[in-house]
Write an enzyme that holds these catalytic residues in place. Structure first.
Site, PDB file in Angstrom:
ATOM      1  N   ARG A 200       2.125   1.687  15.123  1.00 16.38           N
ATOM      2  CA  ARG A 200       1.687   1.491  13.751  1.00 16.38           C
ATOM      3  C   ARG A 200       2.089   0.098  13.276  1.00 16.38           C
ATOM      4  O   ARG A 200       2.840  -0.597  13.948  1.00 16.38           O
ATOM      5  CB  ARG A 200       2.298   2.564  12.846  1.00 16.38           C
ATOM      6  CG  ARG A 200       3.802   2.565  12.820  1.00 16.38           C
ATOM      7  CD  ARG A 200       4.369   3.771  12.097  1.00 16.38           C
ATOM      8  NE  ARG A 200       4.191   3.658  10.664  1.00 16.38           N
ATOM      9  CZ  ARG A 200       5.018   4.220   9.765  1.00 16.38           C
ATOM     10  NH1 ARG A 200       6.057   4.925  10.170  1.00 16.38           N
ATOM     11  NH2 ARG A 200       4.813   4.089   8.473  1.00 16.38           N
TER      12      ARG A 200
ATOM     13  N   HIS B  77       0.844  -1.197   0.000  1.00 12.42           N
ATOM     14  CA  HIS B  77       0.000   0.000   0.000  1.00 12.42           C
ATOM     15  C   HIS B  77       0.880   1.248   0.000  1.00 12.42           C
ATOM     16  O   HIS B  77       0.694   2.159  -0.813  1.00 12.42           O
ATOM     17  CB  HIS B  77      -0.923  -0.004   1.217  1.00 12.42           C
ATOM     18  CG  HIS B  77      -1.591   1.307   1.490  1.00 12.42           C
ATOM     19  ND1 HIS B  77      -2.638   1.780   0.736  1.00 12.42           N
ATOM     20  CD2 HIS B  77      -1.338   2.271   2.422  1.00 12.42           C
ATOM     21  CE1 HIS B  77      -3.013   2.966   1.207  1.00 12.42           C
ATOM     22  NE2 HIS B  77      -2.232   3.292   2.214  1.00 12.42           N
TER      23      HIS B  77
ATOM     24  N   THR C   5       7.094  26.985   4.965  1.00 14.26           N
ATOM     25  CA  THR C   5       5.794  26.362   4.748  1.00 14.26           C
ATOM     26  C   THR C   5       4.686  27.295   5.226  1.00 14.26           C
ATOM     27  O   THR C   5       3.654  27.452   4.560  1.00 14.26           O
ATOM     28  CB  THR C   5       5.707  25.015   5.484  1.00 14.26           C
ATOM     29  OG1 THR C   5       6.917  24.292   5.250  1.00 14.26           O
ATOM     30  CG2 THR C   5       4.539  24.200   5.001  1.00 14.26           C
TER      31      THR C   5
ATOM     32  N   LYS D 242       3.934  30.004   2.762  1.00 11.02           N
ATOM     33  CA  LYS D 242       3.073  29.574   1.661  1.00 11.02           C
ATOM     34  C   LYS D 242       1.602  29.620   2.069  1.00 11.02           C
ATOM     35  O   LYS D 242       0.762  30.129   1.341  1.00 11.02           O
ATOM     36  CB  LYS D 242       3.444  28.147   1.201  1.00 11.02           C
ATOM     37  CG  LYS D 242       4.854  28.050   0.673  1.00 11.02           C
ATOM     38  CD  LYS D 242       5.053  26.855  -0.218  1.00 11.02           C
ATOM     39  CE  LYS D 242       4.544  27.152  -1.587  1.00 11.02           C
ATOM     40  NZ  LYS D 242       5.529  27.102  -2.653  1.00 11.02           N
TER      41      LYS D 242
ATOM     42  N   SER E 137      -1.457  26.699  -5.993  1.00  9.08           N
ATOM     43  CA  SER E 137      -1.104  28.099  -6.262  1.00  9.08           C
ATOM     44  C   SER E 137      -1.654  28.580  -7.596  1.00  9.08           C
ATOM     45  O   SER E 137      -1.759  29.779  -7.823  1.00  9.08           O
ATOM     46  CB  SER E 137       0.420  28.279  -6.250  1.00  9.08           C
ATOM     47  OG  SER E 137       0.934  27.880  -5.004  1.00  9.08           O
TER      48      SER E 137
ATOM     49  N   GLU F 271      12.114  13.040  -0.778  1.00  5.88           N
ATOM     50  CA  GLU F 271      11.018  12.344  -1.458  1.00  5.88           C
ATOM     51  C   GLU F 271       9.660  12.875  -0.984  1.00  5.88           C
ATOM     52  O   GLU F 271       8.738  13.058  -1.771  1.00  5.88           O
ATOM     53  CB  GLU F 271      11.130  10.837  -1.200  1.00  5.88           C
ATOM     54  CG  GLU F 271       9.912  10.013  -1.615  1.00  5.88           C
ATOM     55  CD  GLU F 271       9.731   9.907  -3.111  1.00  5.88           C
ATOM     56  OE1 GLU F 271      10.709  10.172  -3.837  1.00  5.88           O
ATOM     57  OE2 GLU F 271       8.624   9.592  -3.550  1.00  5.88           O
TER      58      GLU F 271
ATOM     59  N   HIS G 117      13.431  11.869   2.913  1.00  3.66           N
ATOM     60  CA  HIS G 117      12.822  13.153   3.254  1.00  3.66           C
ATOM     61  C   HIS G 117      12.627  14.056   2.051  1.00  3.66           C
ATOM     62  O   HIS G 117      11.524  14.561   1.856  1.00  3.66           O
ATOM     63  CB  HIS G 117      13.478  13.855   4.435  1.00  3.66           C
ATOM     64  CG  HIS G 117      12.455  14.769   5.042  1.00  3.66           C
ATOM     65  ND1 HIS G 117      11.473  14.316   5.868  1.00  3.66           N
ATOM     66  CD2 HIS G 117      12.154  16.056   4.776  1.00  3.66           C
ATOM     67  CE1 HIS G 117      10.631  15.307   6.119  1.00  3.66           C
ATOM     68  NE2 HIS G 117      11.027  16.380   5.477  1.00  3.66           N
TER      69      HIS G 117
ATOM     70  N   SER H 268      12.933   5.473 -14.280  1.00  2.63           N
ATOM     71  CA  SER H 268      11.842   6.229 -14.882  1.00  2.63           C
ATOM     72  C   SER H 268      11.811   7.656 -14.338  1.00  2.63           C
ATOM     73  O   SER H 268      11.677   8.624 -15.091  1.00  2.63           O
ATOM     74  CB  SER H 268      10.528   5.515 -14.600  1.00  2.63           C
ATOM     75  OG  SER H 268       9.449   6.394 -14.744  1.00  2.63           O
ATOM     76  N   SER H 269      11.955   7.794 -13.012  1.00  2.00           N
ATOM     77  CA  SER H 269      11.896   9.126 -12.404  1.00  2.00           C
ATOM     78  C   SER H 269      13.052   9.997 -12.855  1.00  2.00           C
ATOM     79  O   SER H 269      12.886  11.195 -13.103  1.00  2.00           O
ATOM     80  CB  SER H 269      11.939   9.021 -10.882  1.00  2.00           C
ATOM     81  OG  SER H 269      10.772   8.448 -10.408  1.00  2.00           O
TER      82      SER H 269
ATOM     83  N   ASP I 146       6.011  20.823 -27.362  1.00  2.00           N
ATOM     84  CA  ASP I 146       6.029  19.485 -26.758  1.00  2.00           C
ATOM     85  C   ASP I 146       7.140  19.476 -25.720  1.00  2.00           C
ATOM     86  O   ASP I 146       7.768  20.496 -25.462  1.00  2.00           O
ATOM     87  CB  ASP I 146       6.289  18.416 -27.838  1.00  2.00           C
ATOM     88  CG  ASP I 146       5.758  17.045 -27.417  1.00  2.00           C
ATOM     89  OD1 ASP I 146       6.079  16.618 -26.289  1.00  2.00           O
ATOM     90  OD2 ASP I 146       5.017  16.423 -28.194  1.00  2.00           O
TER      91      ASP I 146
ATOM     92  N   TRP J 284       7.163   0.019   3.809  1.00  2.00           N
ATOM     93  CA  TRP J 284       7.695   0.669   2.603  1.00  2.00           C
ATOM     94  C   TRP J 284       9.094   1.213   2.854  1.00  2.00           C
ATOM     95  O   TRP J 284       9.831   1.487   1.930  1.00  2.00           O
ATOM     96  CB  TRP J 284       6.751   1.761   2.106  1.00  2.00           C
ATOM     97  CG  TRP J 284       6.920   3.086   2.764  1.00  2.00           C
ATOM     98  CD1 TRP J 284       6.414   3.464   3.973  1.00  2.00           C
ATOM     99  CD2 TRP J 284       7.639   4.225   2.263  1.00  2.00           C
ATOM    100  NE1 TRP J 284       6.777   4.755   4.252  1.00  2.00           N
ATOM    101  CE2 TRP J 284       7.532   5.251   3.217  1.00  2.00           C
ATOM    102  CE3 TRP J 284       8.366   4.487   1.102  1.00  2.00           C
ATOM    103  CZ2 TRP J 284       8.125   6.500   3.054  1.00  2.00           C
ATOM    104  CZ3 TRP J 284       8.959   5.742   0.954  1.00  2.00           C
ATOM    105  CH2 TRP J 284       8.836   6.730   1.915  1.00  2.00           C
TER     106      TRP J 284
ATOM    107  N   TYR K 237       8.992  15.823  -0.060  1.00  2.00           N
ATOM    108  CA  TYR K 237       8.743  17.112  -0.705  1.00  2.00           C
ATOM    109  C   TYR K 237       8.508  16.932  -2.199  1.00  2.00           C
ATOM    110  O   TYR K 237       7.825  17.742  -2.827  1.00  2.00           O
ATOM    111  CB  TYR K 237       9.875  18.085  -0.400  1.00  2.00           C
ATOM    112  CG  TYR K 237       9.912  18.423   1.079  1.00  2.00           C
ATOM    113  CD1 TYR K 237       8.787  18.965   1.693  1.00  2.00           C
ATOM    114  CD2 TYR K 237      11.005  18.149   1.866  1.00  2.00           C
ATOM    115  CE1 TYR K 237       8.773  19.237   3.045  1.00  2.00           C
ATOM    116  CE2 TYR K 237      11.004  18.416   3.223  1.00  2.00           C
ATOM    117  CZ  TYR K 237       9.883  18.952   3.812  1.00  2.00           C
ATOM    118  OH  TYR K 237       9.866  19.207   5.154  1.00  2.00           O
TER     119      TYR K 237
ATOM    120  N   HIS L 144      15.370  13.318  11.510  1.00  2.00           N
ATOM    121  CA  HIS L 144      14.205  13.463  12.398  1.00  2.00           C
ATOM    122  C   HIS L 144      13.293  12.238  12.308  1.00  2.00           C
ATOM    123  O   HIS L 144      12.380  12.102  13.111  1.00  2.00           O
ATOM    124  CB  HIS L 144      13.443  14.781  12.163  1.00  2.00           C
ATOM    125  CG  HIS L 144      12.708  14.872  10.870  1.00  2.00           C
ATOM    126  ND1 HIS L 144      12.536  16.041  10.196  1.00  2.00           N
ATOM    127  CD2 HIS L 144      12.093  13.940  10.121  1.00  2.00           C
ATOM    128  CE1 HIS L 144      11.849  15.826   9.089  1.00  2.00           C
ATOM    129  NE2 HIS L 144      11.566  14.560   9.029  1.00  2.00           N
ATOM    130  N   HIS L 145      13.553  11.370  11.347  1.00  2.00           N
ATOM    131  CA  HIS L 145      12.840  10.087  11.301  1.00  2.00           C
ATOM    132  C   HIS L 145      13.500   9.077  12.228  1.00  2.00           C
ATOM    133  O   HIS L 145      13.051   7.954  12.345  1.00  2.00           O
ATOM    134  CB  HIS L 145      12.845   9.523   9.879  1.00  2.00           C
ATOM    135  CG  HIS L 145      12.151  10.408   8.888  1.00  2.00           C
ATOM    136  ND1 HIS L 145      10.817  10.303   8.616  1.00  2.00           N
ATOM    137  CD2 HIS L 145      12.606  11.423   8.129  1.00  2.00           C
ATOM    138  CE1 HIS L 145      10.481  11.219   7.706  1.00  2.00           C
ATOM    139  NE2 HIS L 145      11.554  11.909   7.406  1.00  2.00           N
TER     140      HIS L 145
END
Lengths: 529, 412
Positions: free
Chosen positions: A454, A80, A332, A335, A272, A259, A257, A173-174, A109, A145, A261, A306-307
């Site tokens: 979790r 998931h 943040t 924004k 926006s 990722e 991290h 791909s990315s 294009d 994950w 963002y 921080h993780h």
């Protein structure tokens, strides 16, 4: 708008019959076709990963083991997460970039059309490989994950190797996709479009693409080290061989991290674009918005640990990562304040895209608040690895990224297809999603604070009430998404004709093209005012 | 408009319904205050940052709500065209920054205190295993394993769940109050995380590394927690129970532990056990220690956790191989070494049970003295490759195995 322009050439020449149809989509190098492929694939994967979420919530409906065993439960949480991140949000934002970037900067294009085709067509194979692990002996990956070693190295199921290769493919791909977007934005802008004049969505994607280029190779490195640890006798993450399991977490989150963002910056861009349109007022503090986005992107490289507050990193590391993480709240906040100021003294209307954008602003901010709480390192010792964290990241990813994607789809759908979506169905989709999303994820804050870890398939009786409430919300949320798909398909054929501007307050080059736009967006560069 | 109002009303109704349901059920909404100075500090920080967020939220959403009501086109509001104000931008970057600085000060102090584990009165080493905890009292020389004690029948919904469902263990950790207890936390296999919310202690257990944490408990009582880091299939089934006692009660408990520890081992090993006794004890021990992976019916979860019913190890000879694998585990796999966790009687009972339960009717009886003999000698360390070979040989040449192994389809 004359009929002749509305029905301008907007498809490729192709051979007749089913072979022609397949060849058209397989070999297409057109940015709109590839954008559509990305969006359709992520919509499909959204339901695959969503079905897995339904399995998870069904098992957690009441205490005890009912529907699945703990092993399968872990496979569900793992897939998931992986599919929602890599197979839904990321491809969908790339789909938006493909469709919108050339139209927004006045280009015909993307700069590298064949590369574009390749970067999409890698993905279906990557996800086939990943989901096929469900049918393998020993089951699919079951280590979350985040695939922390040694649970994924020494203790991982045999299918882990397939997972590793599918991550390699997604990474390829990315990287190709983001290269293409950078090259397009830097080289194919209409001559009069200076950098600071670029639409905010294009800006956020430019920054996102650089983030992708920077971190996807790191993820590739992490999975490669995992592969060699599993099969070639290395001990990067194995303490018994002189390695360090924490090294894995440092590498993973140095990717992970930024990722996060990568998943949210394009969403910022979409919102926006939408808020000024329905406020009939220019975006407040446009330049500040751009600087704030750059600021967030730079900070994203400095907050990874921080993780890992509870992993026993040193006091000085705790302090550094706590301070820098708290600092992220400043850009943040800027924004959010700017979005609110854009609406202030505007002339607001509430079509579906605006509703989703408003929900985004409020609920993403709630996710930001819980993020700020998680940044306080001592308090994080209580929050870490609980449902509080689950609530936090679903607020920023579901009501954040996903709602922003809904915003974008409703906003640009009339431009893409030339037909309006059904507003009544859109509103039903919005209100049901809004309510059920909060019923699902808000109680998870309470569960986490009360002490529910979790990634557990069964829980103590004190957590029973909020769990069934969350499951109820999840089921409603899941069913509601069918309204969305129905609306898109139905309106494609039965929707009202859309005008060129579509929205009263629309602004930007894409609205100067007919709806639907010609196959090669701008054949001569437009003049930007 | 009417429709919107109706929707709004139903939203309110629903949220109040959710709140009242939770109020009725007395579910906890907030973080526990806890019973250690550290947990109090954490709680205070948590409440401070929460209120800061609430105030900022009220202001931001208030302004937003005002605009949504007053500045709508349907009220005829004309859009202003302002789109920049440098001073406003500076203010709303600087003010949040200052709030964060104010917040960082107490957070830093608490963090300093949390990391100061000097001068402990006692030290307990905690080792995470898949899926149990080992507690070693380093100054006292006692150690024991702590397993989930909730019966399978409750987990599988065949029996009513008791109050402490999934939060109960066979051997809780016992500690004294008002003493600075240092925890040294590590792991034997994958990463676990030892978490007791009431203490404000959560520390990851990393294989090959030792982490430190400490607690000084104010109040006697029973405190419960769970493993917080995903550690495999039974991550949700390795709770932590800590009993905090007064110094006097703690000393009494300690004394009792030490005397029990001595008597349990010597006499039982020398005694000759009957096969019925071993089977009865074996079933009980198997269900606690082995069934999480190899399943109550011995079917396992291949290929990670092989089936024992009909397996070449549990039905084949020599029996010593079976005992050795239980004692030493299989390196690089999920099969851990039980030699340290279980005494000779337990291992003898488990071995006997595995060789006779399901359809493994080998008739073999393993006595505690057999296990003691294996413990005394230099043993061969079996690898997964060797066992795989053994397993394949048995599948390809069924005629070489005895007729008792007709149940080998269980090994699939």
């Amino acid at each position: 708008m004359t009929e002749a322009v509305v029905h301008a050439h907007h498809g490729p020449d192709r051979r007749p019959g089913i072979i022609g149809w397949i060849a058209r989509w397989l070999f297409t190098t057109n940015h709109k076709d590839i954008g559509t492929l990305y969006l359709v694939m992520s919509c499909f994967m959204f339901f695959v990963a969503g079905a897995m979420a339904m399995v998870i919530r069904a098992e957690l409906w009441i205490p005890g083991l009912q529907i699945v065993n703990p092993h399968f439960f872990n496979q569900m949480t793992t897939l998931h997460g992986l599919i929602m991140v890599f197979g839904v949000i990321m491809p969908a934002t790339v789909g938006f970039a493909n469709w919108m970037v050339p139209m927004m900067i006045g280009a015909p294009d993307m700069a590298l059309p064949r590369l574009n085709n390749l970067s999409f067509w890698i993905l279906p194979f990557a996800f086939t490989l990943l989901t096929s692990t469900l049918f393998m002996k020993g089951g699919a990956p079951d280590f979350g994950w985040t695939f922390y070693a040694p649970l994924s190295s020494t203790y991982g199921p045999p299918s882990t190797d397939f997972f590793i290769f599918s991550v390699h493919m997604m990474g390829m791909s990315s990287i190709l996709g983001s290269l293409n977007i950078i090259v397009t934005i830097l080289n194919l802008r209409a001559p009069s479009m200076k950098m600071m004049k670029m639409p905010i969505f294009v800006w956020t994607w430019l920054i996102t693409a650089f983030l992708l280029l920077a971190v996807m190779p790191i993820l590739a490195g992490a999975v490669t080290m995992l592969l060699t640890d599993r099969h070639f006798g290395t001990s990067f993450f194995n303490a018994a061989g002189g390695g360090d399991p924490l090294l894995f977490q440092h590498i993973f989150w140095f990717f992970g991290h930024p990722e996060v963002y990568i998943l949210i910056l394009p969403a910022f861009g979409i919102v926006s674009e939408v808020v000024p349109t329905f406020s009939r007022k220019p975006l407040f503090g446009r330049n500040m918005m751009i600087y704030a986005t750059i600021c967030i992107a730079v900070l994203s490289f400095l907050v990874w640990a921080h993780h890992m507050f509870t992993t026993g990193i040193t006091l000085s590391a705790e302090l550094f990562f706590m301070y820098v993480t708290m600092l992220v709240a400043v850009p943040t906040g800027v924004k959010v304040f700017n979005w609110v100021s854009t609406m202030y003294k505007g002339s607001l209307t509430f079509e579906t895209p605006m509703l989703f954008a408003l929900a985004f602003i409020v609920l993403f901010t709630i996710g930001g608040f819980s993020g700020l709480m998680l940044a306080i390192a001592p308090a994080d010792f209580q929050y870490q690895d609980t449902y509080f964290v689950v609530a936090h990241f679903h607020y920023v990813l579901v009501s954040g990224s996903l709602f922003a994607l809904f915003t974008g789809v409703y906003y640009w759908y009339p431009k893409w297809t030339g037909r309006m979506y059904n507003e009544a169905l859109g509103k039903w989709h919005f209100w049901l999603s809004l309510i059920s999303m909060n019923v699902t994820f808000f109680p998870m804050h309470f569960l986490g604070l009360a002490g529910m870890p979790r990634r557990i398939p069964d829980y103590a009786l004190q957590f029973a009430d909020f769990n069934w409430i969350a499951s109820l919300g999840a089921f409603v949320f899941g069913i509601t998404q069918l309204i969305f798909v129905f609306n898109l398909i139905y309106s494609r054929y039965k929707g009202k004709q859309a005008t060129m501007e579509v929205w009263e307050g629309s602004h930007g080059l894409e609205w100067t093209l007919p709806s639907p736009p010609p196959y090669h967006s701008f054949e001569t560069p437009p003049e930007v005012k | 408009m009417r429709l919107k109002r109706k929707l709004f009303q139903s939203l309110l109704l629903l949220s109040s319904l959710v709140l009242s349901v939770s109020a009725l059920a007395k579910s906890s909404l907030n973080m526990p205050v806890g019973v250690t100075p550290m947990s109090h500090d954490i709680y205070d920080l948590h409440m401070t940052i929460l209120w800061i967020c609430v105030v900022i939220g009220v202001i931001v959403f208030g302004v937003m709500g005002y605009s949504l009501v007053m500045h709508r086109k349907s009220r005829g509001h004309q859009a202003a065209q302002f789109h920049e104000n440098t001073w406003v931008e500076i203010i709303w970057a600087v003010v949040p920054f200052l709030i964060l600085v104010v917040m960082a000060v107490p957070a830093t102090t608490v963090l300093y205190r949390m990391y100061d584990d000097s001068n402990p009165a006692m030290t307990i080493k905690i080792t995470g295993y898949q899926w149990k905890w080992e507690y070693q009292y380093l100054n006292e020389g006692i150690s024991f394993f702590s397993n989930l004690s909730t019966p399978y029948s409750e987990i599988n919904n065949k029996q009513k769940k008791n109050k402490w469902y999934l939060l109960e263990v066979d051997h809780p950790l016992v500690v004294p109050i008002h003493k600075k207890i240092r925890f040294l936390i590590t792991s034997n296999d994958v990463i676990h995380s030892w978490w007791v919310p009431a203490f404000g202690v959560k520390k990851d257990a990393l294989p090959g590394f030792i982490n430190e944490a400490w607690a000084r408990i104010n109040k006697p009582g029973i405190y419960r927690g769970q493993c917080a880091e995903l550690c495999g299939i039974h991550h949700g089934f390795m709770p932590i129970v800590v009993i905090a006692k007064t110094e006097k009660d703690y000393q009494a408990w300690l004394k009792k532990q030490k005397s029990e520890h001595k008597t349990a081992t010597t006499t039982d090993v020398e005694k000759k056990w009957t096969s019925e006794e071993l089977m009865k004890l074996g079933k009980q021990r198997y269900d606690t220690y082995c069934a999480v992976c190899h399943k109550v019916d011995g079917s396992g979860m291949p290929p990670t956790f092989p089936a024992l019913a009909g397996s070449s190890v549990a039905t084949g000879k020599p029996i010593s191989r079976h005992i050795d694998i239980i004692l030493d585990g299989i390196p690089g796999t999920a099969m851990q070494a039980f030699g340290k966790q279980l005494n000779d009687v337990d291992i003898a009972a488990i071995t006997t049970y595995e060789r006779n339960a399901w359809s493994n009717n080998t008739g073999d009886v393993v006595e505690p003295s057999d296990v003691a003999k294996r413990r005394a000698v230099q043993r061969h360390m079996y690898t997964s490759e060797e066992l795989k070979k053994l397993h394949n040989a048995k599948i390809t040449k069924p005629n070489t195995t005895t007729k008792k192994n007709s149940s080998s389809q269980g090994e699939k």
